[in-house]
Design a protein around this motif. Structure first.
Motif, mmCIF file in Angstrom:
data_model
loop_
_atom_site.group_PDB
_atom_site.id
_atom_site.type_symbol
_atom_site.label_atom_id
_atom_site.label_comp_id
_atom_site.label_asym_id
_atom_site.label_seq_id
_atom_site.Cartn_x
_atom_site.Cartn_y
_atom_site.Cartn_z
ATOM 1 N N MET A 47 5.367 34.936 43.102
ATOM 2 C CA MET A 47 4.925 34.592 44.456
ATOM 3 C C MET A 47 3.554 33.920 44.371
ATOM 4 O O MET A 47 2.803 34.148 43.414
ATOM 5 C CB MET A 47 4.828 35.851 45.342
ATOM 6 C CG MET A 47 6.155 36.545 45.612
ATOM 7 S SD MET A 47 7.393 35.527 46.450
ATOM 8 C CE MET A 47 6.749 35.477 48.126
ATOM 9 N N GLY A 48 3.222 33.135 45.378
ATOM 10 C CA GLY A 48 1.891 32.521 45.457
ATOM 11 C C GLY A 48 1.534 31.744 44.201
ATOM 12 O O GLY A 48 2.377 31.050 43.610
ATOM 13 N N SER A 49 0.309 31.901 43.764
ATOM 14 C CA SER A 49 -0.160 31.104 42.633
ATOM 15 C C SER A 49 0.584 31.457 41.343
ATOM 16 O O SER A 49 0.766 30.603 40.470
ATOM 17 C CB SER A 49 -1.666 31.284 42.437
ATOM 18 O OG SER A 49 -2.001 32.651 42.403
ATOM 19 N N SER A 50 1.036 32.706 41.224
ATOM 20 C CA SER A 50 1.793 33.087 40.023
ATOM 21 C C SER A 50 3.119 32.321 39.950
ATOM 22 O O SER A 50 3.623 32.047 38.866
ATOM 23 C CB SER A 50 2.076 34.589 40.027
ATOM 24 O OG SER A 50 0.890 35.310 39.838
ATOM 25 N N SER A 93 3.478 37.968 37.757
ATOM 26 C CA SER A 93 2.740 38.570 38.866
ATOM 27 C C SER A 93 1.465 39.168 38.310
ATOM 28 O O SER A 93 1.517 40.102 37.505
ATOM 29 C CB SER A 93 3.596 39.655 39.538
ATOM 30 O OG SER A 93 2.828 40.376 40.479
ATOM 31 N N GLN A 94 0.350 38.625 38.728
ATOM 32 C CA GLN A 94 -0.947 39.130 38.266
ATOM 33 C C GLN A 94 -1.018 40.635 38.446
ATOM 34 O O GLN A 94 -1.338 41.369 37.511
ATOM 35 C CB GLN A 94 -2.057 38.408 39.049
ATOM 36 C CG GLN A 94 -3.464 38.827 38.742
ATOM 37 C CD GLN A 94 -3.926 40.083 39.473
ATOM 38 O OE1 GLN A 94 -4.618 40.907 38.877
ATOM 39 N NE2 GLN A 94 -3.529 40.273 40.716
ATOM 40 N N SER A 95 -0.700 41.091 39.639
ATOM 41 C CA SER A 95 -0.785 42.525 39.947
ATOM 42 C C SER A 95 0.403 43.298 39.407
ATOM 43 O O SER A 95 0.329 44.509 39.203
ATOM 44 C CB SER A 95 -0.836 42.714 41.467
ATOM 45 O OG SER A 95 0.351 42.205 42.056
ATOM 46 N N SER A 98 3.528 42.669 43.587
ATOM 47 C CA SER A 98 3.919 41.923 44.795
ATOM 48 C C SER A 98 5.279 42.415 45.271
ATOM 49 O O SER A 98 6.210 42.576 44.466
ATOM 50 C CB SER A 98 3.969 40.418 44.502
ATOM 51 O OG SER A 98 2.676 39.880 44.547
ATOM 52 N N GLU A 230 -7.116 30.715 51.266
ATOM 53 C CA GLU A 230 -7.576 32.079 50.973
ATOM 54 C C GLU A 230 -9.096 32.156 50.834
ATOM 55 O O GLU A 230 -9.715 33.098 51.327
ATOM 56 C CB GLU A 230 -6.950 32.582 49.661
ATOM 57 C CG GLU A 230 -5.471 32.891 49.773
ATOM 58 C CD GLU A 230 -4.939 33.514 48.497
ATOM 59 O OE1 GLU A 230 -4.216 34.505 48.585
ATOM 60 O OE2 GLU A 230 -5.262 33.008 47.405
ATOM 61 N N PHE A 336 -11.112 38.305 51.403
ATOM 62 C CA PHE A 336 -9.935 38.417 52.269
ATOM 63 C C PHE A 336 -10.340 39.018 53.610
ATOM 64 O O PHE A 336 -11.158 39.946 53.671
ATOM 65 C CB PHE A 336 -8.858 39.290 51.611
ATOM 66 C CG PHE A 336 -8.114 38.576 50.520
ATOM 67 C CD1 PHE A 336 -7.113 37.669 50.835
ATOM 68 C CD2 PHE A 336 -8.439 38.771 49.179
ATOM 69 C CE1 PHE A 336 -6.432 36.980 49.833
ATOM 70 C CE2 PHE A 336 -7.765 38.094 48.172
ATOM 71 C CZ PHE A 336 -6.763 37.196 48.502
ATOM 72 N N ASN A 340 -4.368 40.319 51.927
ATOM 73 C CA ASN A 340 -4.860 41.144 50.827
ATOM 74 C C ASN A 340 -4.700 40.431 49.493
ATOM 75 O O ASN A 340 -3.918 39.496 49.373
ATOM 76 C CB ASN A 340 -4.058 42.448 50.746
ATOM 77 C CG ASN A 340 -4.368 43.341 51.921
ATOM 78 O OD1 ASN A 340 -5.496 43.773 52.123
ATOM 79 N ND2 ASN A 340 -3.356 43.587 52.728
ATOM 80 N N LYS A 341 -5.404 40.953 48.525
ATOM 81 C CA LYS A 341 -5.255 40.446 47.168
ATOM 82 C C LYS A 341 -3.814 40.689 46.689
ATOM 83 O O LYS A 341 -3.198 39.839 46.067
ATOM 84 C CB LYS A 341 -6.253 41.169 46.254
ATOM 85 C CG LYS A 341 -6.068 40.912 44.775
ATOM 86 C CD LYS A 341 -6.374 39.479 44.419
ATOM 87 C CE LYS A 341 -6.188 39.201 42.933
ATOM 88 N NZ LYS A 341 -6.021 37.757 42.679
ATOM 89 N N THR A 343 -0.032 41.655 47.956
ATOM 90 C CA THR A 343 0.823 41.764 49.132
ATOM 91 C C THR A 343 2.071 42.538 48.740
ATOM 92 O O THR A 343 2.932 42.020 48.028
ATOM 93 C CB THR A 343 1.198 40.356 49.659
ATOM 94 O OG1 THR A 343 -0.008 39.630 49.893
ATOM 95 C CG2 THR A 343 2.011 40.441 50.937
HETATM 96 N N1 LIG Z 1 -2.897 36.982 48.335
HETATM 97 C C1 LIG Z 1 -2.165 37.035 47.077
HETATM 98 C C2 LIG Z 1 -2.042 35.664 46.451
HETATM 99 O O1 LIG Z 1 -3.332 35.204 46.142
HETATM 100 C C3 LIG Z 1 -1.224 35.727 45.184
HETATM 101 O O2 LIG Z 1 -1.088 34.423 44.641
HETATM 102 C C4 LIG Z 1 0.153 36.308 45.446
HETATM 103 C C5 LIG Z 1 0.857 36.661 44.162
HETATM 104 O O3 LIG Z 1 0.207 37.760 43.594
HETATM 105 P P1 LIG Z 1 0.651 38.382 42.231
HETATM 106 O O4 LIG Z 1 0.391 37.381 41.195
HETATM 107 O O5 LIG Z 1 -0.176 39.622 42.078
HETATM 108 O O6 LIG Z 1 2.114 38.715 42.352
HETATM 109 O O7 LIG Z 1 0.067 37.511 46.181
HETATM 110 C C6 LIG Z 1 -0.819 37.682 47.278
HETATM 111 O O8 LIG Z 1 -0.217 37.244 48.441
#
Ligand SMILES: N[C@@H]1[C@@H](O)[C@H](O)[C@@H](COP(=O)(O)O)O[C@@H]1O
Length: 346
Positions: A47-50, A93-95, A98, A230, A336, A340-341, A343
């Motif tokens: 999702m998003g930048s990932s 996914s960075q986190s 997501s 963002e 933010f 959120n960082k 989601t």
């Molecule tokens: N606000 C963040 C975005 O900045 C991020 O790009 C996206 C993917 O996050 P992740 O890489 O943790 O899955 O999730 C959230 O919505």
């Protein structure tokens, strides 16, 4: 590091160190088996930048003859039939948390058990994604509290290694390219843009910001528009290739700033030059990330050392633009306010 810098700005400066951390670790054990296998299909998701970081990977694997799809995790949730036995799902996914990523990976695992393989690329090796994945590749990007910076560049680097693995590129060559890109990033992160660039972009009637990128730079254009929203709280729309001409071009003219990514003179970008010319002709302010010279346009330098350096340097330009626009907009870059960082809500 000066105390007055915001966490977003500190993360921008910390990118070379995060890349060096990644470079100093070898690629994870077990990856050779995954990239050597003959998959029925490979699906890149996130999702998003990932998710955007997967665009160059999708191009490269497709060019290598691998049946490959790039589908965001929300769309994959709605079209899970795309995954069939003998699929490799590469989830970034960075986190690792997501909502869409975790939900779709859980469902796919439940449905297909070990008939598919899941490769998780994440900064958190204790995350839900890491728990579900057959193999986890750590990003080594460290903690990140605001919009994606270190994690985006490290994701590009991990994907670069992954593509190299599929293409049997020698590890030393990949590491050399990453070292070169890291050096460029180290030189670039501290170089602030002219302070008036943000106020020029916002100081007009009805300002409109758009980003455009072709080929691999499509990833940068989408990333740039995302972090502009963002980090600077300013509407910015990102376009892949020719899509901008198909309607949105009606918004061109005074008050629009078009940021064209991957604007390199060495590339055969006739259509990018033509777009810049057409936009400038109607009064649009055009910023070219690269050395493609167009009369009336403004160039911001990027690296041409290799494809990875080119992608990373374009992303750093996008970060610097977002910082200057945030300052012009009177907001703390990257903080933010509504979202959120991470989601997790579906
Ligand atoms: N606000 C963040 C975005 O900045 C991020 O790009 C996206 C993917 O996050 P992740 O890489 O943790 O899955 O999730 C959230 O919505």
């Amino acid at each position: 590091m000066p105390a007055q810098l915001t966490p977003f700005e500190q993360d921008v400066l910390a990118q070379p160190a995060a890349l060096s951390d990644l470079l100093s670790t070898g690629f994870v054990a077990g990856i050779d088996d995954l990239v050597s296998h003959r998959w029925g299909r490979v699906i890149l998701t996130g999702m998003g930048s990932s998710h955007f970081a997967g665009i160059p990977t999708w191009h490269a694997l497709t060019r290598s003859g691998i049946p490959c799809w790039l589908v965001d995790a929300g769309t994959l949730l709605e079209t899970p039939d795309l995954v069939t036995p003998n699929t490799l799902v590469i989830a970034t996914s960075q986190s690792g948390a997501s909502g869409e990523v975790v939900e779709v990976m859980s469902r796919l695992r439940d449905e297909w058990a070990d008939l598919i393989r899941i490769l998780g690329i994440t900064a958190d090796e204790n995350s839900p994604l890491a728990e579900i994945a057959d193999l986890t590749v750590p990003l080594h990007s460290g903690p990140e509290t605001t919009a994606s910076t270190k994690s985006y560049l490290n994701t590009l680097a991990v994907h670069h290694r992954l593509v190299g693995g599929f293409q049997k590129t020698p590890g030393e060559l990949l590491d050399g390219e990453l070292a070169t890109a890291t050096k460029w990033v180290a030189d670039a992160v501290g170089q602030r843009l002219a302070a008036d660039i943000g106020s020029r972009m916002l100081g007009t009637w009805a300002p409109r910001l758009i980003t455009v990128g072709r080929r691999d730079a499509a990833a940068t254009a989408l990333y740039a528009a995302l972090i502009m929203k963002e980090a600077a709280k300013v509407p910015a729309e990102g376009f892949v290739g020719g899509q901008f001409r198909h309607g949105p071009i009606e918004l061109a003219g005074w008050g629009m700033t078009a940021m064209l990514y991957g604007a390199d003179s060495y590339a055969d970008y006739v259509s990018l030059r033509r777009l810049a010319d057409d936009l400038i002709a109607v009064g649009t302010s055009v910023i070219l990330a690269g050395d493609l010279e167009v009369e009336g346009g403004r160039n911001l330098p990027t690296s041409r050392a290799n494809d990875l350096a080119s992608l990373m340097s374009g992303a750093v330009v996008a970060q610097h633009l977002a910082i200057e626009v945030a300052h012009a907009n009177g907001v703390v870059p990257g903080a933010f306010v509504v979202g959120n960082k991470v989601t997790t809500t579906l």
